[in-house]
Design a protein around this motif. Sequence first.
Motif, PDB file in Angstrom:
ATOM      1  N   LYS A 137       0.648  -1.013  -0.048  1.00 47.34           N
ATOM      2  CA  LYS A 137       0.151  -0.150  -0.093  1.00 47.34           C
ATOM      3  C   LYS A 137       0.989   1.057   0.087  1.00 47.34           C
ATOM      4  CE  LYS A 137      -3.499  -2.605   0.252  1.00 47.34           C
ATOM      5  NZ  LYS A 137      -4.412  -2.983  -0.832  1.00 47.34           N
ATOM      6  N   ALA A 138       0.641   2.226  -0.780  1.00 49.43           N
ATOM      7  CA  ALA A 138       1.451   3.611  -1.169  1.00 49.43           C
ATOM      8  C   ALA A 138       1.447   4.080   0.200  1.00 49.43           C
ATOM      9  CB  ALA A 138       0.927   4.226  -2.274  1.00 49.43           C
ATOM     10  N   GLU A 139       0.409   4.140   1.217  1.00 49.90           N
ATOM     11  CA  GLU A 139       0.475   5.104   2.138  1.00 49.90           C
ATOM     12  C   GLU A 139       1.360   4.379   3.430  1.00 49.90           C
ATOM     13  OE1 GLU A 139      -3.351   2.542   1.913  1.00 49.90           O
ATOM     14  OE2 GLU A 139      -2.218   3.975   0.667  1.00 49.90           O
ATOM     15  N   SER A 140       2.057   3.042   3.107  1.00 55.15           N
ATOM     16  CA  SER A 140       2.514   2.258   4.331  1.00 55.15           C
ATOM     17  C   SER A 140       4.139   2.716   4.065  1.00 55.15           C
ATOM     18  CB  SER A 140       2.328   1.082   4.451  1.00 55.15           C
ATOM     19  OG  SER A 140       2.613   0.353   2.965  1.00 55.15           O
ATOM     20  N   ILE A 142       7.834   3.864   3.982  1.00 57.06           N
ATOM     21  CA  ILE A 142       8.452   4.987   4.580  1.00 57.06           C
ATOM     22  C   ILE A 142      10.235   4.845   4.119  1.00 57.06           C
ATOM     23  CG2 ILE A 142       6.936   5.525   6.572  1.00 57.06           C
ATOM     24  CD1 ILE A 142       8.821   3.614   8.374  1.00 57.06           C
ATOM     25  N   GLY A 143      10.878   5.863   4.321  1.00 54.25           N
ATOM     26  CA  GLY A 143      12.276   5.823   4.195  1.00 54.25           C
ATOM     27  C   GLY A 143      12.886   5.080   5.455  1.00 54.25           C
ATOM     28  N   LEU A 144      14.448   5.350   5.360  1.00 57.72           N
ATOM     29  CA  LEU A 144      15.253   4.759   6.585  1.00 57.72           C
ATOM     30  C   LEU A 144      14.878   5.646   7.936  1.00 57.72           C
ATOM     31  CD1 LEU A 144      18.383   4.002   4.966  1.00 57.72           C
ATOM     32  CD2 LEU A 144      16.891   2.499   5.778  1.00 57.72           C
ATOM     33  N   SER A 145      14.496   7.042   7.478  1.00 61.16           N
ATOM     34  CA  SER A 145      14.005   7.871   8.495  1.00 61.16           C
ATOM     35  C   SER A 145      12.329   7.812   8.516  1.00 61.16           C
ATOM     36  CB  SER A 145      14.043   9.511   8.471  1.00 61.16           C
ATOM     37  OG  SER A 145      13.593   9.987   9.009  1.00 61.16           O
ATOM     38  N   LYS A 146      11.827   7.535   9.628  1.00 60.34           N
ATOM     39  CA  LYS A 146      10.409   7.132   9.617  1.00 60.34           C
ATOM     40  C   LYS A 146       9.458   8.474   9.288  1.00 60.34           C
ATOM     41  CE  LYS A 146      10.365   3.515  13.019  1.00 60.34           C
ATOM     42  NZ  LYS A 146       9.954   3.205  14.426  1.00 60.34           N
ATOM     43  N   ALA A 147      10.280   9.661   9.420  1.00 58.71           N
ATOM     44  CA  ALA A 147       9.476  10.991   8.894  1.00 58.71           C
ATOM     45  C   ALA A 147       9.347  10.990   7.681  1.00 58.71           C
ATOM     46  CB  ALA A 147      10.228  12.106   9.753  1.00 58.71           C
ATOM     47  N   ASP A 148      10.291  10.376   6.673  1.00 66.82           N
ATOM     48  CA  ASP A 148      10.148  10.433   5.261  1.00 66.82           C
ATOM     49  C   ASP A 148       9.374   9.316   4.780  1.00 66.82           C
ATOM     50  OD1 ASP A 148      10.822  10.940   2.707  1.00 66.82           O
ATOM     51  OD2 ASP A 148      12.991   9.870   2.849  1.00 66.82           O
ATOM     52  N   ARG A 149       7.974   9.863   4.426  1.00 66.77           N
ATOM     53  CA  ARG A 149       7.000   8.991   3.807  1.00 66.77           C
ATOM     54  C   ARG A 149       6.895   9.284   2.273  1.00 66.77           C
ATOM     55  NH1 ARG A 149       4.434   7.045   8.210  1.00 66.77           N
ATOM     56  NH2 ARG A 149       2.658   6.419   6.834  1.00 66.77           N
ATOM     57  N   PHE A 194      10.948  -1.111  -1.642  1.00 64.69           N
ATOM     58  CA  PHE A 194      11.507  -2.358  -0.877  1.00 64.69           C
ATOM     59  C   PHE A 194      10.072  -3.096  -0.075  1.00 64.69           C
ATOM     60  CE2 PHE A 194      15.112   0.507  -1.252  1.00 64.69           C
ATOM     61  CZ  PHE A 194      16.119  -0.517  -1.588  1.00 64.69           C
ATOM     62  N   THR A 195       9.925  -4.332  -0.394  1.00 64.41           N
ATOM     63  CA  THR A 195       9.144  -5.208   0.293  1.00 64.41           C
ATOM     64  C   THR A 195       9.640  -6.535   0.619  1.00 64.41           C
ATOM     65  OG1 THR A 195       8.037  -6.165  -1.988  1.00 64.41           O
ATOM     66  CG2 THR A 195       7.166  -4.261  -1.283  1.00 64.41           C
ATOM     67  N   PRO A 196       8.990  -7.291   1.597  1.00 66.69           N
ATOM     68  CA  PRO A 196       9.652  -8.451   1.865  1.00 66.69           C
ATOM     69  C   PRO A 196       9.813  -9.521   0.631  1.00 66.69           C
ATOM     70  CG  PRO A 196       7.850  -7.745   3.565  1.00 66.69           C
ATOM     71  CD  PRO A 196       7.909  -6.913   2.281  1.00 66.69           C
ATOM     72  N   ALA A 204      -1.162   1.452  -9.188  1.00 69.31           N
ATOM     73  CA  ALA A 204      -1.309   2.618  -8.952  1.00 69.31           C
ATOM     74  C   ALA A 204      -1.703   3.128  -7.672  1.00 69.31           C
ATOM     75  CB  ALA A 204      -2.016   3.379 -10.182  1.00 69.31           C
ATOM     76  N   PRO A 205      -0.872   4.218  -7.205  1.00 70.90           N
ATOM     77  CA  PRO A 205      -0.011   5.239  -7.918  1.00 70.90           C
ATOM     78  C   PRO A 205       1.234   4.464  -7.711  1.00 70.90           C
ATOM     79  CG  PRO A 205      -0.594   5.873  -5.472  1.00 70.90           C
ATOM     80  CD  PRO A 205      -1.354   4.811  -5.934  1.00 70.90           C
ATOM     81  N   LEU A 206       1.701   3.166  -7.305  1.00 73.07           N
ATOM     82  CA  LEU A 206       2.889   2.905  -7.453  1.00 73.07           C
ATOM     83  C   LEU A 206       3.331   2.304  -8.548  1.00 73.07           C
ATOM     84  CD1 LEU A 206       3.134   0.931  -3.961  1.00 73.07           C
ATOM     85  CD2 LEU A 206       3.804   3.461  -4.581  1.00 73.07           C
ATOM     86  N   HIS A 207       4.533   2.387  -9.109  1.00 74.19           N
ATOM     87  CA  HIS A 207       4.974   1.926 -10.670  1.00 74.19           C
ATOM     88  C   HIS A 207       5.122   0.572 -10.611  1.00 74.19           C
ATOM     89  CE1 HIS A 207       6.632   1.980 -14.469  1.00 74.19           C
ATOM     90  NE2 HIS A 207       6.544   3.118 -14.591  1.00 74.19           N
TER      91      HIS A 207
END
Length: 287
Positions: A137-140, A142-149, A194-196, A204-207
């Motif tokens: 899910k696009a909304e889930s 995040i980057g290595l920093s949790k504030a980076d969504r 990155f996913t498991p 969409a909206p992910l490529h």
Amino acid sequence: MNYASDPIWWHLKKTIVRDLASLLTAPSPWISSAELPVSILLGNEGFRFLLSLDEQPDNLYLFLKQHGGYQTHLGVYAERLLYYWFLHAPHSRLIAHNLPVQDNQRTVGAFDFIVQLNDQIFHLELTCKYYGSQSDKAESFIGLSKADRLMDKMHKIKQQLALSIQPAAESTLKDLMLEPGMLQHASIIRGMLFTPSANQHFQAPLHPLCWQGRYIENWAEFEFQEHHRFYVLDHLSFLSPVRVSSNAIVNFNQIKQIRQGMIALVQQHADGYWHEVERIMKTDQHS
């Protein structure tokens, strides 16, 4: 998609040229209605130009050194690589770079690039982002920093692309002998998801054809084999698939000490170098 298996990496050896090639040709992590087509960015002679740079990279090295390209911020490094490209690519004419827009002496934004590619003039915005998630899910993400969504950045780049149509930009463009209607606005979005499974069928909206890697929260989730070898990426090593010498690689006992970061799983090829076959994002859920 595993972009690391693209045939372009059989031909390019120098890391900075490989990084530039990735900025020019990699698929975007999410779908942007304004994404600049690779064919326009690369141009008809672009691949030949990359090959010539790979054979003689000294000018590019010097340019990056002179313009602060080796700072620790990946965004600065990527921007300087594209800066060089737009100055030297056969089909390109750079009009402005990192150009601020002010409104009553207050900076309201900046154009990453204004550039003519063939016969079209573009306002271009660049971003390079690396996001992981346990789900698709696009909304889930995040980057290595949790504030980076991911969702925040998706909205932010839309705002940046709208800069050229803001009233405050009119005088800035007029100084360049341009009017807002003369510009097409387009994004250059690069990075990975990155996913498991590292092979997710995104919607969409992910490529769906984005460059994918494996997302891990605990090293016990990784199916380790004795022959596996790895390379630990620093912040300026994210852009292109890894190609490193033997003295840079490490084994699993060494990487399992890493609580958070980016790691490439590598294999040795006939050229004697170790090439990336998969990338891992390791996060620390307790940080």
